[in-house]
Design a protein around this motif. Structure first.
Motif, PDB file in Angstrom:
ATOM      1  N   THR A 293       0.810  -1.225   0.000  1.00 47.13           N
ATOM      2  CA  THR A 293       0.000   0.000   0.000  1.00 47.13           C
ATOM      3  C   THR A 293       0.838   1.267   0.000  1.00 47.13           C
ATOM      4  OG1 THR A 293      -0.159  -0.117   2.408  1.00 47.13           O
ATOM      5  CG2 THR A 293      -1.937  -1.134   1.129  1.00 47.13           C
ATOM      6  N   LEU A 294       2.091   1.179   0.400  1.00 51.36           N
ATOM      7  CA  LEU A 294       2.930   2.376   0.455  1.00 51.36           C
ATOM      8  C   LEU A 294       3.975   2.408  -0.658  1.00 51.36           C
ATOM      9  CD1 LEU A 294       3.550   2.542   4.318  1.00 51.36           C
ATOM     10  CD2 LEU A 294       1.832   3.763   2.982  1.00 51.36           C
ATOM     11  N   VAL A 295       3.864   1.507  -1.616  1.00 54.60           N
ATOM     12  CA  VAL A 295       4.883   1.424  -2.662  1.00 54.60           C
ATOM     13  C   VAL A 295       5.003   2.729  -3.439  1.00 54.60           C
ATOM     14  CG1 VAL A 295       5.377   0.345  -4.889  1.00 54.60           C
ATOM     15  CG2 VAL A 295       4.877  -1.066  -2.905  1.00 54.60           C
ATOM     16  N   ASP A 296       3.869   3.393  -3.739  1.00 51.02           N
ATOM     17  CA  ASP A 296       3.931   4.615  -4.549  1.00 51.02           C
ATOM     18  C   ASP A 296       3.896   5.885  -3.714  1.00 51.02           C
ATOM     19  OD1 ASP A 296       1.360   4.415  -3.677  1.00 51.02           O
ATOM     20  OD2 ASP A 296       0.410   4.649  -5.631  1.00 51.02           O
ATOM     21  N   ALA A 297       4.113   5.760  -2.413  1.00 47.31           N
ATOM     22  CA  ALA A 297       4.052   6.938  -1.546  1.00 47.31           C
ATOM     23  C   ALA A 297       5.168   7.927  -1.855  1.00 47.31           C
ATOM     24  CB  ALA A 297       4.121   6.514  -0.078  1.00 47.31           C
ATOM     25  N   ASN A 298       6.288   7.441  -2.344  1.00 46.62           N
ATOM     26  CA  ASN A 298       7.441   8.313  -2.588  1.00 46.62           C
ATOM     27  C   ASN A 298       7.722   8.522  -4.067  1.00 46.62           C
ATOM     28  OD1 ASN A 298       8.083   8.662   0.215  1.00 46.62           O
ATOM     29  ND2 ASN A 298       8.870   6.559   0.203  1.00 46.62           N
ATOM     30  N   LEU A 299       6.710   8.355  -4.894  1.00 47.16           N
ATOM     31  CA  LEU A 299       6.906   8.615  -6.323  1.00 47.16           C
ATOM     32  C   LEU A 299       6.754  10.113  -6.585  1.00 47.16           C
ATOM     33  CD1 LEU A 299       5.029   5.618  -7.995  1.00 47.16           C
ATOM     34  CD2 LEU A 299       7.451   5.852  -7.456  1.00 47.16           C
ATOM     35  N   LYS A 300       7.705  10.881  -6.090  1.00 49.43           N
ATOM     36  CA  LYS A 300       7.723  12.336  -6.218  1.00 49.43           C
ATOM     37  C   LYS A 300       9.071  12.754  -6.763  1.00 49.43           C
ATOM     38  CE  LYS A 300       4.788  13.183  -2.147  1.00 49.43           C
ATOM     39  NZ  LYS A 300       4.721  13.906  -0.855  1.00 49.43           N
ATOM     40  N   LYS A 301       9.055  13.791  -7.581  1.00 48.75           N
ATOM     41  CA  LYS A 301      10.310  14.296  -8.113  1.00 48.75           C
ATOM     42  C   LYS A 301      10.115  15.717  -8.615  1.00 48.75           C
ATOM     43  CE  LYS A 301      14.581  14.196  -9.506  1.00 48.75           C
ATOM     44  NZ  LYS A 301      15.694  14.130  -8.535  1.00 48.75           N
ATOM     45  N   ARG A 302      11.099  16.564  -8.303  1.00 49.76           N
ATOM     46  CA  ARG A 302      11.089  17.914  -8.850  1.00 49.76           C
ATOM     47  C   ARG A 302      11.988  17.968 -10.077  1.00 49.76           C
ATOM     48  NH1 ARG A 302      11.145  22.406  -3.914  1.00 49.76           N
ATOM     49  NH2 ARG A 302       9.300  21.594  -2.822  1.00 49.76           N
ATOM     50  N   PHE A 303      11.513  18.713 -11.083  1.00 51.82           N
ATOM     51  CA  PHE A 303      12.301  18.877 -12.309  1.00 51.82           C
ATOM     52  C   PHE A 303      12.034  20.274 -12.860  1.00 51.82           C
ATOM     53  CE2 PHE A 303       8.229  16.984 -13.253  1.00 51.82           C
ATOM     54  CZ  PHE A 303       7.750  17.700 -14.334  1.00 51.82           C
ATOM     55  N   ARG A 304      12.970  20.766 -13.632  1.00 55.08           N
ATOM     56  CA  ARG A 304      12.872  22.118 -14.148  1.00 55.08           C
ATOM     57  C   ARG A 304      12.092  22.120 -15.464  1.00 55.08           C
ATOM     58  NH1 ARG A 304      15.199  25.423 -17.804  1.00 55.08           N
ATOM     59  NH2 ARG A 304      15.316  27.646 -17.287  1.00 55.08           N
ATOM     60  N   VAL A 305      11.211  23.105 -15.582  1.00 49.32           N
ATOM     61  CA  VAL A 305      10.422  23.282 -16.796  1.00 49.32           C
ATOM     62  C   VAL A 305      10.486  24.750 -17.201  1.00 49.32           C
ATOM     63  CG1 VAL A 305       8.146  23.063 -17.869  1.00 49.32           C
ATOM     64  CG2 VAL A 305       8.848  21.438 -16.116  1.00 49.32           C
ATOM     65  N   THR A 306      10.717  25.003 -18.474  1.00 56.62           N
ATOM     66  CA  THR A 306      10.677  26.376 -18.971  1.00 56.62           C
ATOM     67  C   THR A 306       9.227  26.813 -19.135  1.00 56.62           C
ATOM     68  OG1 THR A 306      10.754  25.602 -21.259  1.00 56.62           O
ATOM     69  CG2 THR A 306      12.868  26.095 -20.196  1.00 56.62           C
ATOM     70  N   ALA A 307       9.022  28.116 -19.208  1.00 57.11           N
ATOM     71  CA  ALA A 307       7.669  28.633 -19.389  1.00 57.11           C
ATOM     72  C   ALA A 307       7.157  28.289 -20.782  1.00 57.11           C
ATOM     73  CB  ALA A 307       7.665  30.141 -19.185  1.00 57.11           C
ATOM     74  N   GLY A 308       5.844  28.086 -20.880  1.00 54.05           N
ATOM     75  CA  GLY A 308       5.228  27.804 -22.169  1.00 54.05           C
ATOM     76  C   GLY A 308       4.491  26.479 -22.176  1.00 54.05           C
ATOM     77  N   GLN A 309       4.086  26.062 -23.363  1.00 50.95           N
ATOM     78  CA  GLN A 309       3.336  24.826 -23.547  1.00 50.95           C
ATOM     79  C   GLN A 309       4.294  23.642 -23.594  1.00 50.95           C
ATOM     80  OE1 GLN A 309      -0.011  24.860 -23.833  1.00 50.95           O
ATOM     81  NE2 GLN A 309      -0.446  22.739 -24.346  1.00 50.95           N
ATOM     82  N   HIS A 310       3.984  22.589 -22.814  1.00 43.51           N
ATOM     83  CA  HIS A 310       4.830  21.400 -22.783  1.00 43.51           C
ATOM     84  C   HIS A 310       3.958  20.152 -22.762  1.00 43.51           C
ATOM     85  CE1 HIS A 310       8.638  23.477 -22.213  1.00 43.51           C
ATOM     86  NE2 HIS A 310       8.044  24.244 -21.304  1.00 43.51           N
ATOM     87  N   ALA A 311       4.550  19.059 -23.236  1.00 50.51           N
ATOM     88  CA  ALA A 311       3.901  17.751 -23.188  1.00 50.51           C
ATOM     89  C   ALA A 311       4.599  16.913 -22.135  1.00 50.51           C
ATOM     90  CB  ALA A 311       3.967  17.074 -24.553  1.00 50.51           C
ATOM     91  N   ILE A 312       3.884  16.588 -21.069  1.00 51.29           N
ATOM     92  CA  ILE A 312       4.436  15.792 -19.979  1.00 51.29           C
ATOM     93  C   ILE A 312       3.978  14.342 -20.166  1.00 51.29           C
ATOM     94  CG2 ILE A 312       4.636  15.536 -17.479  1.00 51.29           C
ATOM     95  CD1 ILE A 312       5.687  18.191 -18.571  1.00 51.29           C
ATOM     96  N   GLY A 313       4.930  13.443 -20.308  1.00 49.94           N
ATOM     97  CA  GLY A 313       4.613  12.039 -20.485  1.00 49.94           C
ATOM     98  C   GLY A 313       4.981  11.224 -19.256  1.00 49.94           C
ATOM     99  N   VAL A 314       4.114  10.314 -18.879  1.00 49.63           N
ATOM    100  CA  VAL A 314       4.388   9.366 -17.792  1.00 49.63           C
ATOM    101  C   VAL A 314       4.067   7.983 -18.344  1.00 49.63           C
ATOM    102  CG1 VAL A 314       3.818   8.640 -15.460  1.00 49.63           C
ATOM    103  CG2 VAL A 314       3.779  11.076 -16.046  1.00 49.63           C
ATOM    104  N   THR A 315       5.047   7.095 -18.372  1.00 47.71           N
ATOM    105  CA  THR A 315       4.844   5.801 -19.029  1.00 47.71           C
ATOM    106  C   THR A 315       5.825   4.769 -18.510  1.00 47.71           C
ATOM    107  OG1 THR A 315       4.640   4.747 -21.198  1.00 47.71           O
ATOM    108  CG2 THR A 315       6.402   6.375 -20.931  1.00 47.71           C
TER     109      THR A 315
END
Length: 797
Positions: A293-315
């Motif tokens: 039940t706690l396996v995905d509790a720490n699926l967190k990450k900070r990353f830098r993104v420039t301003a504007g339109q972006h496509a964020i993929g999770v796969t």
């Protein structure tokens, strides 16, 4: 008078109209011979309309001597309804012992429509759209995109609009206090994104994937070699760090589904890998633990993104695996523990929050669109001049007309107040918010000329024509070219208008006709709520639901972009498939998640036009079974344009199967039609729907239903016998003007933002007749609508 005319026999109605139209006077050689119509009425009308049995209160016995005394006046609306029934060969009823020949139908209908058209020319009735119409949710999204180059998820900002006459751009005349608050919040958020304004605290959004989505295969738009997950397109107002958090799909016991061994999850920004998570069940001395039940509790990450339109993929990167050894072919669906166990973990929720450590707005298309000038000094006077230039340009597009000093007064006042405390860019943000909640932006207004008297018919202005045209074809505002032509008074010229229509249809923004018009006309939006019985249709999942809709949208888009005959929507010998949908249809050699055109001419896979699409077949079915009634009604209303009358009150529901007794849908409907209150409607709908019975409730082809052979025999309302979808299509194509006229009515309803009235029928007939010379090309229908009296003119009140 109207109610009586609506129920009379059509050929009697034709004759009656001739008497009234000619005023009962003797006819000349150039006019129609009275004796032929007397003979027609005697042959087909008197049996029901006589002194012994005067149906609808009309006694035709001895009509030749005193008919003038029985008619006070004639109602154009009533005659148009009669003409439509004649066109569909629905009256006299198909079961009548004596019916006119086809030649008689054609002659009678030609004369009736000719007289109606002549009367319409002499006394045009353009109808009247609402004077004030609010932008609906779809239009609002598109306007923000075209005005500020910002893509927003309007579902998060505004409530859904109500449907009327089949479309959500009709009942949009009011603005409740609750909806106004939503528009205020949307304006503030959009202005901040467009300008790149700083937030007092990080903001965020969350995307949840449908629980019945299978994630074992590639998702279109994500890199090859991946499976499942999602692709999110989003505008980021400020460059900086953003935190992403993932949650995995769980079953009802809150255990993560499909977590067998370790798995990687990739986070991508514009297809570039920014982080890779790894998940696996907790280990114990005995191996993997079920306490996950706690396996995905720490699926967190900070990353830098420039301003504007972006496509964020999770796969998930694909892991090699051997083929499953099973006695049966595995299901295509894999999305829950109880019936379709997931083979691998799946993404449930993606949350993104930020910015942290903001770096500033950067250079984005939206900022370039807004800041077309910069003050050369920090003086309020210079800043005000630049703000005036910026706001004048944006407001001209937003308000769809030239801007006056009075228009600028309020936005500039907001600008000045914010400029004193926060500077130029925040002040522009505040002024822009004021523009986005101004009634001139939120509402489309059409005013009667001051000189117009009630009942006058007047041409709308070129500026109003530009808005009508752009919201029809783009569901958005006029662009610079269209607006400039309108301001110079040139848009109304026939050649200029035709050129602009063709330019706008070639523009990518015309795809709104697919996602907005076609999706509503064909009920494609109803697929989102379609939930078939999973015990009967075990392979159905959200992937198939999306593929069904995309097939139909791509066919309609192909007709629009290639300017094909709209008849191809019915008779197409190709369709658009990806692997998931092709497998559902049993069509081989289609691999991959992307859609491509597939020719069907050489093989009979029972696919092609709209009536063979799983999307249409599904939204006209129940969760457990097909419904010939719903399917027949859908065809009558959306394809043939002759919907049955509304059902009477307190109609009993159809009895379902009795235990231990195999009874077909056809047999249950036959029992249902024994009730006279039900028969009047079902005798029209059911025989048409039976032609599609070879398709089950999710659009698969079948020859048996619960072991009983399918009987697809039926009939069209004009009495044509049909026994298959091919026969149904052929029956429709015998009189293609019926389908083209229906589609034109739907397009005109969408274009005008109001329901079609019988007085619009002459304009629709003209459009269809002219388009026939060009094989009913889509552009010819659109050009006909744009040049028609209802589109170009308005009735004064």
């Amino acid at each position: 008078m109207t109610s009586s005319i609506l129920t009379m026999k059509p050929l009697f109605a034709v004759c009656l109209l001739l008497f009234v139209f000619l005023g009962g006077r003797p006819v000349s050689a150039q006019e129609h011979s009275l004796s032929s119509f007397v003979s027609m009425m005697e042959n087909y009308c008197v049996d029901c309309h006589n002194s012994a049995e005067a149906e609808a209160g009309l006694d035709l016995e001895g009509f030749g001597t005193d008919v003038q005394k029985r008619i006070v006046d004639w109602d154009v609306s009533a005659w148009e309804i009669i003409a439509k029934r004649l066109r569909g060969r629905q009256m006299p009823p198909a079961e009548a012992t004596s019916r006119p020949t086809e030649a008689q139908y054609v002659a009678a209908l030609s004369e009736l429509e000719t007289m109606l058209d002549q009367k319409a020319i002499a006394n045009p009735q353009p109808g009247r759209t609402d004077s004030i119409r609010r932008l609906n949710r779809t239009e609002y999204r598109n306007v923000i995109r075209d005005l500020l180059h910002v893509e927003v998820n309007v579902n998060d900002l505004l409530p859904a609009d109500e449907l009327s006459h089949g479309f959500d751009n009709v009942t949009v005349g009011e603005l409740s206090p609750l909806l106004l608050n939503r528009y205020l919040g949307a304006a503030e958020r959009i202005s901040r994104i467009a300008v790149g304004g700083q937030q007092l605290s990080p903001g965020g959004f969350t995307i949840r994937l449908p629980p019945d989505r299978t994630q074992e295969h590639h998702v279109q738009g994500l890199p090859l070699g991946t499976r499942g997950g999602t692709l999110i397109r989003r505008s980021f107002p400020i460059a900086g760090e953003y935190e992403i958090q993932l949650r995995l799909m769980r079953d009802r016991d809150e255990n993560i589904e499909g977590l067998n061994g370790s798995h990687d999850i990739d986070v991508l920004v514009d297809r570039e890998l920014v982080h890779r998570f790894s998940v696996s069940p907790p280990k114990t001395k005995k191996g993997w633990s079920k306490d996950d039940t706690l396996v995905d509790a720490n699926l967190k990450k900070r990353f830098r993104v420039t301003a504007g339109q972006h496509a964020i993929g999770v796969t998930f990167p694909i892991k090699s695996a051997s083929l499953s050894e099973t006695r049966r072919q595995p299901f295509d669906a894999s999305f829950n523990r109880h019936r379709h166990p997931r083979k691998s973990p799946a993404i449930f929720e993606v949350s993104i929050v930020g910015p942290f450590n903001p770096e500033g707005p950067g250079d984005t298309p939206s900022r370039r669109s807004v800041f077309t000038c910069r003050p050369e000094t920090e003086s309020p006077e210079e800043a005000n001049r630049c703000a005036r230039r910026i706001l004048s340009r944006l407001m001209r597009l937003a308000y769809r007309r030239p801007i006056t000093d009075g228009d600028l007064e309020v936005p500039l006042r907001f600008f000045a107040q914010r400029f004193e405390s926060d500077g130029f860019e925040p002040a522009i943000e505040t002024a822009l918010s004021a523009v986005l909640v101004n009634p001139h932006f939120l509402f489309r207004a059409e005013k009667d000329p001051a000189s117009a008297e009630p009942g006058d018919v007047y041409p709308i202005s070129d500026l109003a024509l530009a808005s009508r045209l752009s919201f029809f074809l783009w569901s958005s505002i006029p662009d610079q070219e269209l607006l400039q032509l309108a301001e110079r008074g040139k848009l109304g010229h026939r050649d200029v208008l035709q050129s602009q229509v063709r330019r706008m249809l070639a523009d990518p923004r015309s795809r709104s006709l697919v996602g907005n018009f076609a999706a509503q006309w064909l009920y494609l939006r109803n697929l989102d709520s379609f939930r078939p019985d999973m015990r009967r249709f075990v392979d159905f999942d959200d992937n198939l639901r999306k593929a069904m809709r995309q097939e139909t949208e791509l066919l309609f888009q192909d007709v629009v972009q290639e300017d094909q005959s709209v008849l191809n929507l019915i008779t197409s010998q190709k369709t658009f498939l990806n692997e998931r949908l092709a497998k559902h249809y049993g069509i081989p050699h289609v691999k991959g998640s992307h859609f491509r055109p597939v020719s069907l001419a050489a093989n009979d896979y029972h696919r092609g036009g709209l009536l063979r699409h799983a999307s249409i077949l599904a939204v006209t079915s129940y969760a457990t079974r097909t419904s010939p009634t719903i399917r027949g009604n859908w065809i009558l209303e959306n394809i043939l344009g002759t919907p049955p009358p509304p059902p009477p009150p307190n109609v009993p529901s159809l009895k379902e199967k009795v235990a231990f007794q195999k009874v077909t849908v056809r047999q249950r409907l036959a029992q249902h039609r024994e009730d006279p209150a039900c028969a009047s409607c079902h005798n029209l709908m059911d025989p048409v729907g039976f032609a599609l019975e070879n398709y089950d409730a999710v659009g698969r082809w079948r020859t048996f239903d619960d072991g009983i052979p399918i009987d697809s025999s039926g009939a069209l309302p004009d009495g044509q016998k049909i026994d298959s979808v091919a026969a149904l299509e052929a029956g429709i194509m015998r009189r293609p003007e019926m389908f083209v006229g229906t589609m034109t009515e739907k397009l005109m309803t969408f274009a005008l933002g109001r329901g079609i009235e019988p007085t619009d029928a002459p304009a629709i007939r003209k459009i269809v007749n002219q388009a026939a010379d060009k094989d009913y090309q889509f552009s010819q229908i659109v050009l006909g609508i744009v040049q028609s009296t209802p589109f170009r003119k308005r009735l004064a009140l």
